[in-house]
Design an enzyme around this catalytic site. Sequence first.
Site, mmCIF file in Angstrom:
data_model
loop_
_atom_site.group_PDB
_atom_site.id
_atom_site.type_symbol
_atom_site.label_atom_id
_atom_site.label_comp_id
_atom_site.label_asym_id
_atom_site.label_seq_id
_atom_site.Cartn_x
_atom_site.Cartn_y
_atom_site.Cartn_z
ATOM 1 N N LYS A 269 -2.092 -1.530 -3.756
ATOM 2 C CA LYS A 269 -2.994 -0.331 -3.899
ATOM 3 C C LYS A 269 -2.169 0.973 -3.754
ATOM 4 C CE LYS A 269 -5.955 1.910 -0.484
ATOM 5 N NZ LYS A 269 -6.464 2.267 0.677
ATOM 6 N N LYS B 151 0.865 -1.288 0.113
ATOM 7 C CA LYS B 151 0.059 0.155 0.086
ATOM 8 C C LYS B 151 0.800 1.152 0.062
ATOM 9 C CE LYS B 151 -3.645 2.549 2.637
ATOM 10 N NZ LYS B 151 -4.586 2.433 3.604
HETATM 11 C C1 PBG Z 1 -7.480 3.320 5.380
HETATM 12 C C2 PBG Z 1 -7.842 3.395 4.012
HETATM 13 C C3 PBG Z 1 -7.568 4.245 3.063
HETATM 14 C C4 PBG Z 1 -8.347 3.692 1.874
HETATM 15 C C5 PBG Z 1 -8.553 2.569 2.095
HETATM 16 N N1 PBG Z 1 -8.284 2.254 3.524
HETATM 17 C C6 PBG Z 1 -7.123 5.664 3.117
HETATM 18 C C7 PBG Z 1 -5.570 5.859 3.465
HETATM 19 O O1 PBG Z 1 -4.766 4.952 3.814
HETATM 20 O O2 PBG Z 1 -5.211 7.034 3.542
HETATM 21 C C8 PBG Z 1 -7.815 4.357 0.587
HETATM 22 C C9 PBG Z 1 -8.947 4.143 -0.545
HETATM 23 C C10 PBG Z 1 -9.322 4.956 -1.607
HETATM 24 O O3 PBG Z 1 -8.820 5.968 -1.842
HETATM 25 O O4 PBG Z 1 -10.230 4.603 -2.406
HETATM 26 N N2 PBG Z 1 -6.247 3.345 5.902
#
Ligand code: PBG
Length: 331
Positions: A251, A198
């Site tokens: 992601k 991520k």
């Molecule tokens: C929580 C989380 C996030 C997303 C999914 N789970 C935001 C982040 O990490 O700031 C992003 C999902 C999206 O942008 O569609 N940590």
Amino acid sequence: MDRIDSKIRLRRLRKSKNIRSLVRETRLNISDFIYPLFVVEGENIKKEIPSLKENYHFSIDKLEDEIRELSDLGIKAVILFGLPKYKDECGSASYMDDGIVQKAIRKVKEVDSEMVVITDVCMCSYTSHGHCGILSEDGELLNDETLEYLSKIAVSHAKAGADMVAPSDMMDFRIEHMRNELDDNGYTNVSIMAYSAKYASAFYGPFRDAADSAPSFGDRKTYQMDPANSNEAIRECELDINEGADIIMVKPALSYLDVIRRAKDTFNMHMCAYSVSGEYAMLKNAVDVGLLSESAIEESLISIKRAGADMIITYFAKYMAKKLKNETCRA
Ligand code: PBG
């Protein structure tokens, strides 16, 4: 002109729609998609999320119609995000029995017991500071202290009936910790979908509005990955697999197709890709104002699958389900 390759004409197999369909290598299927749902406290709420057009905040009582619609469309999996009643330093609203996500899990299962319920396990929507874990006095995110909380959240989701928990925090060792805690509490059948690679991405912008989860200071670069790195993504995936992840995830998706492909080739694991809010917003807005033709949506999703994703979390899940359904009807 008598060289053998002069005989080869790749255009032959592009001649007609049906021939093209015969030789198509990648196909999108309704069962590829996981639809994100945002749940809020209160009653009688179905409110469009301004940053994510055609996606809504739902109160629990309004979930029923939505789940029925998803089931009718053939969508088989949802991922839940919650906006809690209150926030505090340690995100305590995230692991309560009557927390917003816990209530939503029970509701979804009540309406359609076969719907696969995945939950995002993170603290950023629940902490007063908006970071994904526990902070030290000088504002540093504490890894090992955070693990206890994440596992507590995961166990509470499992208890409410989640099929799968998806930790998105990027702490080290979280998969191992969570797997142990789930097993010790009797939830050996609850799977872990790890947000393994991520990235610290600008493409989460619209989501942070939707989930009210923007950090109140600083950024997430000490825990989420540097967009420049792909060897490190492979190490993250490897660690998560060794710690017990059932599914690994990359992601965002569109700017990281190379990482999806590399991870798939390296591990042959079940792979999810999250086509995030910024990807949705770019495409949706460009299509809506007529800058791009609508087929850009399907083209983007197919590129994610072609890169190696077996499943895709996408805000276009309903759109694609409707489209695929129409195409089947016409065939
Ligand atoms: C929580 C989380 C996030 C997303 C999914 N789970 C935001 C982040 O990490 O700031 C992003 C999902 C999206 O942008 O569609 N940590």
